[in-house]
Design a protein around this motif. Structure first.
Motif, PDB file in Angstrom:
ATOM      1  N   UNK A 171       0.864  -1.181   0.000  1.00  0.00           N
ATOM      2  CA  UNK A 171       0.000   0.000   0.000  1.00  0.00           C
ATOM      3  C   UNK A 171       0.898   1.227   0.000  1.00  0.00           C
ATOM      4  N   UNK A 172       0.343   2.357  -0.468  1.00  0.00           N
ATOM      5  CA  UNK A 172       1.031   3.639  -0.396  1.00  0.00           C
ATOM      6  C   UNK A 172       0.109   4.618   0.308  1.00  0.00           C
ATOM      7  N   UNK A 173       0.574   5.168   1.410  1.00  0.00           N
ATOM      8  CA  UNK A 173      -0.229   6.089   2.204  1.00  0.00           C
ATOM      9  C   UNK A 173       0.562   7.387   2.351  1.00  0.00           C
ATOM     10  N   UNK A 185       3.224   9.813   1.752  1.00  0.00           N
ATOM     11  CA  UNK A 185       4.573   9.699   1.200  1.00  0.00           C
ATOM     12  C   UNK A 185       5.257   8.398   1.593  1.00  0.00           C
ATOM     13  N   UNK A 186       4.472   7.411   2.064  1.00  0.00           N
ATOM     14  CA  UNK A 186       5.059   6.180   2.590  1.00  0.00           C
ATOM     15  C   UNK A 186       4.538   4.952   1.848  1.00  0.00           C
ATOM     16  N   UNK A 187       5.459   4.208   1.254  1.00  0.00           N
ATOM     17  CA  UNK A 187       5.132   2.903   0.678  1.00  0.00           C
ATOM     18  C   UNK A 187       5.383   1.827   1.729  1.00  0.00           C
ATOM     19  N   UNK A 188       4.455   0.874   1.843  1.00  0.00           N
ATOM     20  CA  UNK A 188       4.522  -0.138   2.901  1.00  0.00           C
ATOM     21  C   UNK A 188       4.815  -1.508   2.295  1.00  0.00           C
ATOM     22  N   UNK A 189       5.825  -2.169   2.849  1.00  0.00           N
ATOM     23  CA  UNK A 189       6.136  -3.562   2.522  1.00  0.00           C
ATOM     24  C   UNK A 189       6.441  -4.277   3.828  1.00  0.00           C
ATOM     25  N   UNK A 197      -7.405   1.405   4.743  1.00  0.00           N
ATOM     26  CA  UNK A 197      -8.108   2.403   5.551  1.00  0.00           C
ATOM     27  C   UNK A 197      -7.256   3.660   5.702  1.00  0.00           C
ATOM     28  N   UNK A 198      -7.880   4.758   6.149  1.00  0.00           N
ATOM     29  CA  UNK A 198      -7.154   6.026   6.258  1.00  0.00           C
ATOM     30  C   UNK A 198      -6.050   5.967   7.304  1.00  0.00           C
ATOM     31  N   UNK A 199      -6.191   5.042   8.261  1.00  0.00           N
ATOM     32  CA  UNK A 199      -5.143   4.897   9.280  1.00  0.00           C
ATOM     33  C   UNK A 199      -4.343   3.615   9.076  1.00  0.00           C
ATOM     34  N   UNK A 200      -4.200   3.190   7.809  1.00  0.00           N
ATOM     35  CA  UNK A 200      -3.485   1.955   7.503  1.00  0.00           C
ATOM     36  C   UNK A 200      -2.036   1.978   7.963  1.00  0.00           C
ATOM     37  N   UNK A 201      -1.362   3.129   7.849  1.00  0.00           N
ATOM     38  CA  UNK A 201       0.031   3.217   8.287  1.00  0.00           C
ATOM     39  C   UNK A 201       0.138   3.059   9.794  1.00  0.00           C
ATOM     40  N   UNK A 202      -0.796   3.658  10.497  1.00  0.00           N
ATOM     41  CA  UNK A 202      -0.816   3.516  11.956  1.00  0.00           C
ATOM     42  C   UNK A 202      -1.059   2.061  12.355  1.00  0.00           C
ATOM     43  N   UNK A 203      -1.948   1.380  11.628  1.00  0.00           N
ATOM     44  CA  UNK A 203      -2.216  -0.021  11.923  1.00  0.00           C
ATOM     45  C   UNK A 203      -0.984  -0.890  11.642  1.00  0.00           C
ATOM     46  N   UNK A 204      -0.250  -0.548  10.585  1.00  0.00           N
ATOM     47  CA  UNK A 204       0.971  -1.285  10.277  1.00  0.00           C
ATOM     48  C   UNK A 204       1.997  -1.118  11.388  1.00  0.00           C
ATOM     49  N   UNK A 205       2.122   0.100  11.903  1.00  0.00           N
ATOM     50  CA  UNK A 205       3.059   0.338  13.011  1.00  0.00           C
ATOM     51  C   UNK A 205       2.606  -0.412  14.261  1.00  0.00           C
ATOM     52  N   UNK A 240       9.212   2.766   2.637  1.00  0.00           N
ATOM     53  CA  UNK A 240       9.991   3.557   1.681  1.00  0.00           C
ATOM     54  C   UNK A 240       9.329   4.925   1.542  1.00  0.00           C
ATOM     55  N   UNK A 241      10.105   5.972   1.742  1.00  0.00           N
ATOM     56  CA  UNK A 241       9.581   7.337   1.731  1.00  0.00           C
ATOM     57  C   UNK A 241       9.759   7.929   0.337  1.00  0.00           C
ATOM     58  N   UNK A 242       8.652   8.189  -0.351  1.00  0.00           N
ATOM     59  CA  UNK A 242       8.742   8.800  -1.668  1.00  0.00           C
ATOM     60  C   UNK A 242       9.127  10.270  -1.571  1.00  0.00           C
ATOM     61  N   UNK A 243       8.878  10.871  -0.428  1.00  0.00           N
ATOM     62  CA  UNK A 243       9.352  12.214  -0.083  1.00  0.00           C
ATOM     63  C   UNK A 243       9.888  12.100   1.350  1.00  0.00           C
ATOM     64  N   UNK A 244      11.183  12.271   1.518  1.00  0.00           N
ATOM     65  CA  UNK A 244      11.779  11.954   2.815  1.00  0.00           C
ATOM     66  C   UNK A 244      11.248  12.828   3.948  1.00  0.00           C
ATOM     67  N   UNK A 245      11.270  14.128   3.759  1.00  0.00           N
ATOM     68  CA  UNK A 245      10.824  15.025   4.829  1.00  0.00           C
ATOM     69  C   UNK A 245       9.358  14.780   5.171  1.00  0.00           C
ATOM     70  N   UNK A 246       8.527  14.652   4.155  1.00  0.00           N
ATOM     71  CA  UNK A 246       7.102  14.427   4.396  1.00  0.00           C
ATOM     72  C   UNK A 246       6.872  13.065   5.052  1.00  0.00           C
ATOM     73  N   UNK A 247       7.587  12.051   4.589  1.00  0.00           N
ATOM     74  CA  UNK A 247       7.402  10.719   5.152  1.00  0.00           C
ATOM     75  C   UNK A 247       7.828  10.629   6.607  1.00  0.00           C
TER      76      UNK A 247
END
Length: 533
Positions: free
Chosen positions: A375-377, A379-383, A396-404, A517-524
């Motif tokens: 998934x990409x949320x 500026x962050x790609x998740x693997x 979901x909108x909080x998919x990155x939080x759920x991954x963490x 993986x941060x597609x934009x480092x500062x934003x990610x």
């Protein structure tokens, strides 16, 4: 002033100290008795105890280095760049930070950080430092500086005069240095391992050229060296404390510097010494470098807090180690060797360090793996590996939080979470805040390492230590890439291959790993910190 040790609330089983006294370990170590760590370690130990002589043998370097620095400064070469990894760079960085003198430490393959080092060339002298002489990062940096000096209009002789080389006798780099016409070549003692080399040419050459007082460093170490045969020395007591903590279930060592101490950045050096020396055969002491004594991560049930530069803080369990930097270097090296005997391991080998390097070479030959994001949320790609995110709704909108959350939940009892950031540690320095932010969320040790730097440090512990680690790897998109001259790859490709090689080494051990993986480092980085806070 020599080394001093205090402790609070630390249980030291009497049999531990008594056995060391009975076995006359203090005197035998000073005599370089290679049998101290058992028959399996004897051959290696026999050629790795030269560090005990360095307080005396390195004194001859001091005058040579003072003369060389004077020559360089007279020619306007007052910017020193050190190209080196692990034991070749960590000690000089501590020495120069403590002395308050500028040293550019290039221990990365990040294209942006390398490009920033390739500036201000009119004032620059480059120290190329590698024990083996074949370190891929250091060789790539050497090639980049050669090309940059040539592009700046320097002829071959002038280019050679901008390089100082530190290596072992007979290494490929010694031959390369001669071919380059390097200004000076310092051949270090081959009986000193990289992480024990702080007081050797590897630690002293770049530090002295940058302007640090290395004579005082050697003086302070020599004062301690005269006491090391005493079974009651502070260095021996420190080794007993580390080993006793391990024996009583405190196998994590939280390292922090007291606010008033002049020693700066010591934890990063001690981290390599302890992790690489003890993390093998499924056991070891995991160093956790804290941002301050009050930072999260210093008080878990499996942690011993070590405060550098002050008395042991209450209520403990904790230790306090005081003394000048030269004594700290020698004292912690001695203590680590003693702790190795208590743990029953060989503190001088690093059997798992080459694995990620070999993976990197294979990937450079075959090409980078095609790994599509789950998934990409923002500026962050998740693997992820090992089914870590099975059942997690990444849409979901909080998919990155759920991954963490899933990553944190995967840390086992007495386990740890390692953050591995393959980024620019200057421009992307905010990524370092991830360690404390994650440590506030769980009752487990959380470490942080810049890649590929940590591969020469805690990378050994990750593979050879207890297999209870959970891993967060952070990579990022970069701007303009840089070629590695006369090689079929760029710095960006090399960095990506190193990250992929390390992922493979951990996946082969079935360890949970979340790769962001941060597609934009500062934003990610901002996204991640916002989620964690």
């Amino acid at each position: 002033m020599s080394l001093g040790l205090t402790s609070t609330g630390l249980e030291v089983p009497e049999p531990v100290a008594a056995q060391l006294r009975q076995d006359d370990v203090a005197a035998r170590l000073v005599r370089k008795d290679a049998t101290l760590w058992g028959p399996d370690a004897e051959n290696e130990a026999a050629i790795r105890l030269g560090w005990l002589d360095l307080p005396a043998s390195s004194r001859s370097l001091v005058t040579q280095l003072a003369q060389l620095r004077s020559e360089l400064v007279a020619e306007g070469l007052d910017r020193v760049v050190l190209c080196g990894m692990g034991g070749s760079s960590l000690a000089p960085e501590v020495i120069c930070r403590t002395a308050g003198v500028p040293l550019v430490v290039l221990d990365t393959t990040d294209p942006g950080q390398v490009a920033d080092a390739l500036t201000d060339l009119a004032r620059t002298v480059v120290v190329i430092s590698s024990k083996s002489g074949g370190t891929v990062e250091t060789d790539s940096q050497r090639r980049a500086f050669l090309a940059a000096f040539a592009e700046a209009g320097l002829d071959e002789q002038a280019i050679g005069s901008r390089f100082v080389v530190v290596t072992d006798p007979g290494s490929p780099l010694a031959e390369t240095a001669a071919a380059m016409g390097a200004r000076a070549v310092f051949l270090a003692d081959p009986t000193v391992g990289g992480r024990y080399s702080a007081l050797s040419a590897f630690g002293l050459v770049p530090s002295a050229l940058a302007g640090a007082d290395v004579a005082a460093l050697v003086d302070d170490a020599e004062e301690l060296a005269e006491r090391l045969a005493d079974p009651g020395s502070a260095a021996m007591e420190l080794g007993i404390a580390l080993g006793a903590a391990f024996r009583t279930g405190r196998d994590k060592l939280a390292l922090a510097e007291a606010g008033e101490t002049p020693v700066q950045g010591f934890g990063d050096w001690a981290e390599q010494l302890i992790a690489e020396s003890t993390g093998k055969e499924g056991r070891g002491i995991l160093p956790v470098v804290l941002e301050s004594p009050e930072a999260p991560g210093g008080s878990a049930p499996d942690v011993l807090l070590a405060l550098v530069g002050a008395q042991a803080p209450a209520p403990g369990p904790s230790i306090g180690v005081t003394g000048p930097l030269g004594a700290q270097f020698l004292g912690w090296e001695y203590a680590t060797a003693v702790a190795g005997r208590i743990l029953g391991i060989n503190p001088f080998d690093q059997p798992n360090v080459t694995e990620s390097k070999e993976n990197t070479q294979a990937i450079l030959g075959a090409g980078l793996p095609d790994e599509q994001p789950m998934a990409t949320i923002g500026a962050v790609e998740i693997r992820a590996t090992r089914g870590l995110l099975d059942g997690v709704d990444l849409s979901s909108h909080d998919g990155l939080s759920l991954a963490m959350d899933a990553l944190l939940a995967a840390v086992p009892t007495r386990g740890y979470l390692a953050v591995m950031a393959y980024l620019d540690r200057v421009r992307d320095a905010r990524a370092g805040e991830l360690r404390a932010a994650l440590a506030r969320r769980i009752e487990h040790a959380v470490t942080f390492g810049w890649g590929p730097r940590f591969l020469h440090s805690t990378g050994q512990y990750h593979k050879g230590g207890p297999q209870v680690g959970v891993f967060l790897q952070v990579t990022g998109a970069y701007g303009p890439d840089l070629p590695v001259p006369d090689q079929p790859y760029t710095f960006g490709t090399l960095q990506a291959a190193q990250a992929a090689g390390d992922r493979k080494a951990l996946a082969d051990r079935d360890r949970p790993l979340l790769h962001l993986h941060l597609t934009d480092r500062a934003a990610g980085i901002g996204q991640l910190l916002t989620i964690l806070r």
